[in-house]
Motif scaffolding. Structure first.
Motif, PDB file in Angstrom:
ATOM      1  N   ARG A  84       7.431  37.153   7.675  1.00 28.25           N
ATOM      2  CA  ARG A  84       6.316  36.465   7.213  1.00 28.25           C
ATOM      3  C   ARG A  84       6.737  35.661   6.156  1.00 28.25           C
ATOM      4  N   GLN A  85       7.779  35.888   5.142  1.00 29.24           N
ATOM      5  CA  GLN A  85       8.206  35.110   4.054  1.00 29.24           C
ATOM      6  C   GLN A  85       8.862  33.844   4.319  1.00 29.24           C
ATOM      7  N   LEU A  86       9.367  34.049   5.535  1.00 27.87           N
ATOM      8  CA  LEU A  86      10.182  32.767   5.971  1.00 27.87           C
ATOM      9  C   LEU A  86       9.568  32.076   7.076  1.00 27.87           C
ATOM     10  N   GLY A  87       8.659  32.632   7.579  1.00 27.36           N
ATOM     11  CA  GLY A  87       7.939  31.833   8.417  1.00 27.36           C
ATOM     12  C   GLY A  87       8.193  31.828  10.023  1.00 27.36           C
ATOM     13  N   TYR A 132      -1.326  38.664  16.270  1.00 30.00           N
ATOM     14  CA  TYR A 132      -0.239  38.737  15.388  1.00 30.00           C
ATOM     15  C   TYR A 132       0.599  37.382  15.402  1.00 30.00           C
ATOM     16  N   VAL A 133       0.703  36.527  16.383  1.00 28.44           N
ATOM     17  CA  VAL A 133       1.776  35.510  16.404  1.00 28.44           C
ATOM     18  C   VAL A 133       0.925  34.524  15.475  1.00 28.44           C
ATOM     19  N   LYS A 134      -0.203  34.441  15.543  1.00 27.53           N
ATOM     20  CA  LYS A 134      -1.196  33.407  14.784  1.00 27.53           C
ATOM     21  C   LYS A 134      -1.011  33.827  13.371  1.00 27.53           C
ATOM     22  N   SER A 135      -0.933  35.018  12.976  1.00 26.32           N
ATOM     23  CA  SER A 135      -0.934  35.597  11.478  1.00 26.32           C
ATOM     24  C   SER A 135       0.229  35.130  10.896  1.00 26.32           C
ATOM     25  N   LEU A 136       1.297  34.930  11.645  1.00 28.12           N
ATOM     26  CA  LEU A 136       2.698  34.366  11.214  1.00 28.12           C
ATOM     27  C   LEU A 136       2.532  32.984  10.753  1.00 28.12           C
ATOM     28  N   GLY A 137       1.556  32.296  11.052  1.00 26.97           N
ATOM     29  CA  GLY A 137       1.363  30.980  11.034  1.00 26.97           C
ATOM     30  C   GLY A 137       1.920  30.064  11.948  1.00 26.97           C
ATOM     31  N   LYS A 138       2.426  30.552  13.212  1.00 26.19           N
ATOM     32  CA  LYS A 138       3.220  29.710  14.073  1.00 26.19           C
ATOM     33  C   LYS A 138       2.338  29.755  15.489  1.00 26.19           C
TER      34      LYS A 138
END
Ligand SMILES: [Zn+2]
Length: 413
Positions: free
Chosen positions: A184-187, A406-412
């Motif tokens: 998460r921190q590193l996107g 889950y994938v969306k929650s990573l911002g990706k």
């Protein structure tokens, strides 16, 4: 029960080992480019410059006292393997770099016996660096001759080709008490997904009263889910087994690691002596005080030859790792999505929750990993539903939506 390795699987494993970059896939390993170190007034700093951020875990060993750091999906730049650095610092004696296996780089830090107070390990970006700060215990003999902050490197030159250089990195972000998630921190995004249909071959898993086998349903669900994910056009999806094949639990995560997968999802069907029990139960790796969870884990672990003590040693290390938090997160997303989807389309069922559980199949994964018990073969209604195309498609869709969330929650996403 001991499982024989299938000849086909042996051949595939051998080919992967011999030709890790065979086929069209790019090498997923990040190159470790250099090692620098410097004695700061308060700590000894080691900086590994790395091409891409990769997960790691660290642990301590005795005789001699040392700290090691394994970086997964990584390779050493040529010339760095076997390099050792003689250090004259209050806390650190020697450092060594090695390619531990084809996908793991190990940094070993031999410590001054009894001198280490604590360490911090964290990533910094631009350029990507993995930083280890070793704090030595304050002591009259240790604190006296400290070099001033502005001095050049106090380290000797390494015996390898890399030159030691002073590192002036800023202070690390402080991890929270519960740990922090690197993903998460590193996107970091999700590109490769490994789906693991539970059981197979001589291990049928649980069998319904009318003879429906867990291994067959799990494989069918995994195939459907694979198709849905591939339709998105942005994931590479692999199954640990494509057919009715016996596959040791340890081989399943090893396969995911070799593929450089970003997610690992093991698909199972539940069975309970309580015939009216329905619904979804989802797990990430941990120990559990709940006897029912341990009973289920024992059943799912039945084909492993390892014992629970060996597992405790491994799990203790793993729960310190960021994968623990990400796995719980992934489990929660998959669980609620699947449960809501089934409730919406097929009526009420039990929410059996997201739980930690000691499952061998989740151990050793280098990525977030979950095990989902998608429905009950022991419940007459769910068993009947599991025989239908519509219900299987719905289970796969519920899992698919959870993964996408889950994938969306990573911002990706
Ligand atoms: Zn199972």
């Amino acid at each position: 029960m001991l499982k024989r390795l299938q000849p086909v699987w042996c051949l595939i494993s051998l080919l992967i080992l011999l030709f890790p970059s065979a086929g069209q896939q790019p090498d997923p390993r990040a190159e470790v480019l250099s090692l620098r170190y410097h004695q700061h007034p308060e700590f000894f700093r080691i900086v590994l410059e790395i091409e891409k951020i990769r997960e790691f875990y660290s642990a301590e060993l005795k005789d001699p006292e040392r700290l090691y750091l394994d970086i997964f999906q990584a390779r050493l730049k040529s010339g760095l393997h076997g390099t050792s650095y003689q250090i004259n610092s209050p806390g650190v004696k020697i450092m060594r770099l090695a390619q531990k296996n084809p996908s793991t780089v190990r940094l070993t830090i031999e410590l001054v016996p009894g001198a280490k107070q604590s360490e911090k390990i964290y990533y910094l970006k631009n350029p990507n660096r993995l930083v280890v700060d070793v704090y030595a215990r304050p002591g009259p003999e240790k604190s006296a001759p400290r070099p001033p902050a502005s001095s050049s490197s106090s380290g000797s030159r390494p015996s390898g080709s890399e030159t030691a250089a002073r590192d002036s990195s800023p202070q690390p972000p402080s991890p929270s008490a519960s740990g922090y998630s690197l993903v998460r921190q590193l996107g970091l995004g999700v590109k490769r997904i490994v789906l693991d249909p539970g059981h197979g071959g001589t291990d049928p898993g649980c069998i319904s009263p009318s003879g429906l086998k867990e291994k067959d349903v799990a494989l069918d669900l995994a195939r459907r889910l694979k198709t849905m994910l591939e339709t998105q056009g942005k994931f590479e999806v692999f199954l640990t087994r494509e057919t009715d094949l016996s596959l040791p639990l340890e081989k399943r995560t090893a396969f995911a690691n070799q593929k450089g997968a970003d997610l690992f999802i093991s698909i199972h069907l539940n069975a309970s002596p309580r015939k009216n029990r329905t619904g979804v139960e989802t797990f990430y790796l941990n120990f559990s005080p709940d006897p029912a969870v341990n009973e289920l884990a024992a059943r799912e672990n039945a084909s492993s030859t390892k014992n629970i003590r060996e597992m405790k040693l491994i799990v203790d290390k793993i729960i310190k790792n960021s994968k623990y938090e990400e796995s719980r997160d992934l489990a929660e997303k998959i669980h609620s999505s699947l449960l809501q989807h089934l409730k919406h389309n097929f009526g009420p069922r039990d929410d059996l929750g997201v739980k930690g559980g000691p499952f061998w199949v989740l151990i050793g994964s280098e990525m977030p990993a979950v095990l989902v018990e998608a429905s009950h073969l022991s419940n007459a209604k769910e068993e009947a539903a599991l025989k239908t195309e519509t219900y299987r498609e719905a289970v796969a869709a519920g899992l698919f939506r959870g993964i996408m969330e889950y994938v969306k929650s990573l911002g990706k996403g």
